[in-house]
Design an enzyme around this catalytic site. Structure first.
Site, PDB file in Angstrom:
ATOM      1  N   GLY A   8     -23.019  76.181 -68.330  1.00 45.60           N
ATOM      2  CA  GLY A   8     -24.018  75.158 -68.022  1.00 45.60           C
ATOM      3  C   GLY A   8     -24.260  75.164 -66.524  1.00 45.60           C
ATOM      4  O   GLY A   8     -23.372  74.802 -65.750  1.00 45.60           O
ATOM      5  N   ALA A   9     -25.452  75.640 -66.136  1.00 45.12           N
ATOM      6  CA  ALA A   9     -25.767  75.710 -64.698  1.00 45.12           C
ATOM      7  C   ALA A   9     -26.762  74.623 -64.320  1.00 45.12           C
ATOM      8  O   ALA A   9     -27.612  74.800 -63.456  1.00 45.12           O
ATOM      9  CB  ALA A   9     -26.313  77.102 -64.353  1.00 45.12           C
ATOM     10  N   GLY A  10     -26.663  73.481 -65.021  1.00 40.12           N
ATOM     11  CA  GLY A  10     -27.539  72.346 -64.715  1.00 40.12           C
ATOM     12  C   GLY A  10     -26.993  71.571 -63.525  1.00 40.12           C
ATOM     13  O   GLY A  10     -26.344  72.136 -62.637  1.00 40.12           O
ATOM     14  N   GLY A  13     -22.981  71.466 -63.525  1.00 38.62           N
ATOM     15  CA  GLY A  13     -22.423  72.819 -63.458  1.00 38.62           C
ATOM     16  C   GLY A  13     -22.644  73.433 -62.085  1.00 38.62           C
ATOM     17  O   GLY A  13     -21.699  73.938 -61.451  1.00 38.62           O
ATOM     18  N   ARG A  81     -27.499  61.942 -70.996  1.00 35.67           N
ATOM     19  CA  ARG A  81     -28.122  60.745 -71.570  1.00 35.67           C
ATOM     20  C   ARG A  81     -29.485  60.466 -70.957  1.00 35.67           C
ATOM     21  O   ARG A  81     -29.749  60.815 -69.808  1.00 35.67           O
ATOM     22  CB  ARG A  81     -27.248  59.528 -71.248  1.00 35.67           C
ATOM     23  CG  ARG A  81     -26.038  59.438 -72.085  1.00 35.67           C
ATOM     24  CD  ARG A  81     -25.438  58.055 -71.972  1.00 35.67           C
ATOM     25  NE  ARG A  81     -24.686  57.850 -70.731  1.00 35.67           N
ATOM     26  CZ  ARG A  81     -24.203  56.665 -70.354  1.00 35.67           C
ATOM     27  NH1 ARG A  81     -24.424  55.592 -71.087  1.00 35.67           N
ATOM     28  NH2 ARG A  81     -23.494  56.552 -69.244  1.00 35.67           N
ATOM     29  N   ASN A 119     -20.695  65.324 -72.744  1.00 28.35           N
ATOM     30  CA  ASN A 119     -20.586  64.067 -73.495  1.00 28.35           C
ATOM     31  C   ASN A 119     -20.974  64.230 -74.957  1.00 28.35           C
ATOM     32  O   ASN A 119     -21.770  65.116 -75.268  1.00 28.35           O
ATOM     33  CB  ASN A 119     -21.521  63.014 -72.857  1.00 28.35           C
ATOM     34  CG  ASN A 119     -20.825  62.227 -71.768  1.00 28.35           C
ATOM     35  OD1 ASN A 119     -19.632  61.969 -71.833  1.00 28.35           O
ATOM     36  ND2 ASN A 119     -21.599  61.853 -70.754  1.00 28.35           N
ATOM     37  N   ARG A 150     -15.277  55.662 -59.192  1.00 29.65           N
ATOM     38  CA  ARG A 150     -16.334  54.639 -59.109  1.00 29.65           C
ATOM     39  C   ARG A 150     -15.718  53.299 -58.727  1.00 29.65           C
ATOM     40  O   ARG A 150     -16.195  52.610 -57.832  1.00 29.65           O
ATOM     41  CB  ARG A 150     -17.064  54.534 -60.452  1.00 29.65           C
ATOM     42  CG  ARG A 150     -17.999  55.702 -60.669  1.00 29.65           C
ATOM     43  CD  ARG A 150     -18.788  55.618 -61.975  1.00 29.65           C
ATOM     44  NE  ARG A 150     -19.786  56.681 -61.960  1.00 29.65           N
ATOM     45  CZ  ARG A 150     -20.190  57.358 -63.033  1.00 29.65           C
ATOM     46  NH1 ARG A 150     -19.697  57.083 -64.225  1.00 29.65           N
ATOM     47  NH2 ARG A 150     -21.097  58.299 -62.917  1.00 29.65           N
ATOM     48  N   HIS A 174     -14.127  57.546 -72.587  1.00 27.70           N
ATOM     49  CA  HIS A 174     -15.219  57.568 -71.611  1.00 27.70           C
ATOM     50  C   HIS A 174     -16.457  56.907 -72.217  1.00 27.70           C
ATOM     51  O   HIS A 174     -17.455  57.544 -72.513  1.00 27.70           O
ATOM     52  CB  HIS A 174     -15.517  59.013 -71.208  1.00 27.70           C
ATOM     53  CG  HIS A 174     -16.519  59.126 -70.088  1.00 27.70           C
ATOM     54  ND1 HIS A 174     -16.410  58.421 -68.916  1.00 27.70           N
ATOM     55  CD2 HIS A 174     -17.645  59.857 -69.973  1.00 27.70           C
ATOM     56  CE1 HIS A 174     -17.427  58.739 -68.132  1.00 27.70           C
ATOM     57  NE2 HIS A 174     -18.192  59.592 -68.760  1.00 27.70           N
TER      58      HIS A 174
HETATM   59  O1  TXD Z   1     -17.671  62.244 -66.832  1.00 29.24           O
HETATM   60  C1  TXD Z   1     -18.240  62.936 -67.629  1.00 29.24           C
HETATM   61  N1  TXD Z   1     -17.575  63.430 -68.658  1.00 29.24           N
HETATM   62  C2  TXD Z   1     -19.668  63.234 -67.464  1.00 29.24           C
HETATM   63  C3  TXD Z   1     -20.364  63.906 -68.542  1.00 29.24           C
HETATM   64  C4  TXD Z   1     -20.306  63.102 -66.207  1.00 29.24           C
HETATM   65  C5  TXD Z   1     -21.520  63.670 -65.973  1.00 29.24           C
HETATM   66  C6  TXD Z   1     -22.247  64.412 -66.968  1.00 29.24           C
HETATM   67  N2  TXD Z   1     -21.662  64.355 -68.269  1.00 29.24           N
HETATM   68  C7  TXD Z   1     -22.257  65.168 -69.355  1.00 29.24           C
HETATM   69  O2  TXD Z   1     -22.224  66.552 -68.988  1.00 29.24           O
HETATM   70  C8  TXD Z   1     -23.706  64.888 -69.652  1.00 29.24           C
HETATM   71  O3  TXD Z   1     -23.858  63.736 -70.455  1.00 29.24           O
HETATM   72  C9  TXD Z   1     -24.087  66.155 -70.378  1.00 29.24           C
HETATM   73  O4  TXD Z   1     -23.653  66.109 -71.731  1.00 29.24           O
HETATM   74  C10 TXD Z   1     -23.298  67.249 -69.626  1.00 29.24           C
HETATM   75  C11 TXD Z   1     -24.130  68.016 -68.610  1.00 29.24           C
HETATM   76  O5  TXD Z   1     -24.758  67.129 -67.728  1.00 29.24           O
HETATM   77  P1  TXD Z   1     -25.783  67.677 -66.627  1.00 29.24           P
HETATM   78  O6  TXD Z   1     -26.235  66.504 -65.837  1.00 29.24           O
HETATM   79  O7  TXD Z   1     -25.199  68.839 -65.917  1.00 29.24           O
HETATM   80  O8  TXD Z   1     -26.970  68.165 -67.578  1.00 29.24           O
HETATM   81  P2  TXD Z   1     -28.120  69.248 -67.249  1.00 29.24           P
HETATM   82  O9  TXD Z   1     -28.510  69.176 -65.819  1.00 29.24           O
HETATM   83  O10 TXD Z   1     -29.178  69.046 -68.277  1.00 29.24           O
HETATM   84  O11 TXD Z   1     -27.411  70.647 -67.486  1.00 29.24           O
HETATM   85  C12 TXD Z   1     -26.980  71.076 -68.728  1.00 29.24           C
HETATM   86  C13 TXD Z   1     -27.185  72.565 -68.765  1.00 29.24           C
HETATM   87  C14 TXD Z   1     -28.666  73.000 -68.734  1.00 29.24           C
HETATM   88  O12 TXD Z   1     -28.912  73.861 -67.635  1.00 29.24           O
HETATM   89  C15 TXD Z   1     -28.851  73.708 -70.065  1.00 29.24           C
HETATM   90  O13 TXD Z   1     -29.779  74.799 -70.012  1.00 29.24           O
HETATM   91  C16 TXD Z   1     -27.445  74.196 -70.349  1.00 29.24           C
HETATM   92  O14 TXD Z   1     -26.632  73.085 -69.980  1.00 29.24           O
HETATM   93  N3  TXD Z   1     -27.202  74.569 -71.737  1.00 29.24           N
HETATM   94  C17 TXD Z   1     -26.414  75.608 -72.087  1.00 29.24           C
HETATM   95  N4  TXD Z   1     -25.701  76.465 -71.336  1.00 29.24           N
HETATM   96  C18 TXD Z   1     -25.001  77.423 -71.992  1.00 29.24           C
HETATM   97  N5  TXD Z   1     -24.983  77.528 -73.331  1.00 29.24           N
HETATM   98  C19 TXD Z   1     -25.671  76.676 -74.132  1.00 29.24           C
HETATM   99  N6  TXD Z   1     -25.638  76.787 -75.460  1.00 29.24           N
HETATM  100  C20 TXD Z   1     -26.433  75.666 -73.496  1.00 29.24           C
HETATM  101  N7  TXD Z   1     -27.249  74.675 -73.953  1.00 29.24           N
HETATM  102  C21 TXD Z   1     -27.697  74.016 -72.873  1.00 29.24           C
END
Ligand code: TXD
Length: 307
Positions: A8-10, A13, A81, A119, A150, A174
């Protein structure tokens, strides 16, 4: 350099890659399904390294082959979310994503320790352990460092004291039923309950519980990522450098705190093997009751995984 893969490079990541690379902790492989996204972010980070003086290599890929031999795999893939949404509403869609991420990353790195962020956190960490067929020591969920940070930030703001003097412990699942343990939290050794009036402390506890939602509401698209990513980097460092660091983390309970068979936030000692030890606090009846409520929610969400 050891190797850390981040799936996950969002937002979280890529920001985790940033913290890890800036510390020079490891080489980083960023994986995503979106073509060009991990490659572009990795190249950008690579070009930041000469400025910050780190020799970490960061590569981006859509192919798990490049992740082979990773010591740690961090899973952030999945949807975040939207305003008004609960974390549990992400269960179905994110289960599929986490399942695939675990299977493919363990094929490439069978010895890796998994750190899960996606999540709903506690059920996703449970799923990762089951899908991977892993012992509990090798799967850690990140939530408690963030939730506790926090609370620490809010206390430091309230008392105008350095964050380094503030120690807070938020345990449980969480979700909004998480349990900020005010009796175990302190400011430079002074129990929090003596450091401020009860109404101010109650307000901080409430703001901590809703801390994630507050940021989701402000951002409108996406959720928090700087602090979650910093927490992931701290966990990765504790494992890689065998620090024996105690942090609140989501781990499988096998009778600790009277709970069994769920991932749940507790004080956990982390080192090279992953989870080394769970610290058990002595809890008051009210604290125990609050943890039971939170555990009930996690148990329901895990049951909904149907595995
Ligand atoms: O404290 C905690 N546990 C949390 C949890 C704190 C912050 C974020 N939290 C959760 O992490 C959030 O609710 C999400 O379920 C994840 C990821 O959050 P983020 O803010 O990084 O989401 P993004 O920016 O949408 O990035 C998710 C990336 C996106 O680039 C998608 O293209 C990629 O995930 N993605 C995948 N990568 C690889 N393989 C698959 N199958 C895939 N599907 C989506």
């Amino acid at each position: 350099m050891p190797k850390i893969t981040i799936i996950g490079a969002g937002q979280t990541g890529a920001t985790t890659a940033h913290w890890i690379a800036e510390k020079g902790l490891a080489d980083v492989v960023l994986v995503d399904v979106v073509e060009g996204l991990p490659q572009g972010k990795a190249l950008d980070l690579t070009q930041a390294m000469p400025i910050v003086g780190s020799d970490s290599h960061v590569v981006g890929t859509n192919d798990y082959a490049e992740t082979a031999g990773s010591e740690i795999v961090i899973i952030t893939a999945g949807l975040p979310r939207k305003p008004g949404m609960s974390r549990d509403e992400l269960l179905e869609v994110n289960s599929k994503i986490v399942r695939e991420a675990v299977e493919r990353s363990l094929t490439a790195s069978p010895e890796a320790i998994l750190i899960v962020l996606t999540n709903p956190l506690d059920p996703m960490a449970y799923l990762a352990m089951k899908v991977g067929g892993l012992p509990r020591g090798r799967v850690l969920g990140q939530a408690g460092i963030l939730d506790s940070a926090r609370m620490r930030a809010f206390v430091a703001m309230e008392l105008r004291v350095s964050v380094q003097n503030v120690h807070c412990y938020v345990l449980g699942g969480h979700g909004d039923e998480m349990v900020p343990l005010t009796r175990h939290s302190n400011v430079a050794g002074v129990p929090l309950e003596q450091a401020m009036p009860p109404d101010r402390l109650a307000a901080i506890v409430e703001r901590t519980r809703k801390g994630g939602g507050e940021i989701v509401g402000l951002l409108k698209t996406g959720s928090a990522f700087y602090a979650p990513a910093a927490a992931l980097a701290q966990m990765a460092e504790a494992v890689l450098l065998d620090r024996h660091l105690v942090v609140p983390a989501s781990v499988l309970l096998e009778g600790e705190y009277g709970l069994r068979g769920i991932f749940f936030g507790v004080p956990a000692q982390l080192g090279r093997g992953g989870l080394e030890k769970i610290i058990e606090y002595q809890l008051s009846p009210a604290e125990r009751q609050a943890l039971e409520v939170s555990a009930g929610k996690v148990r329901e969400a895990i049951a909904a995984l149907k595995i």
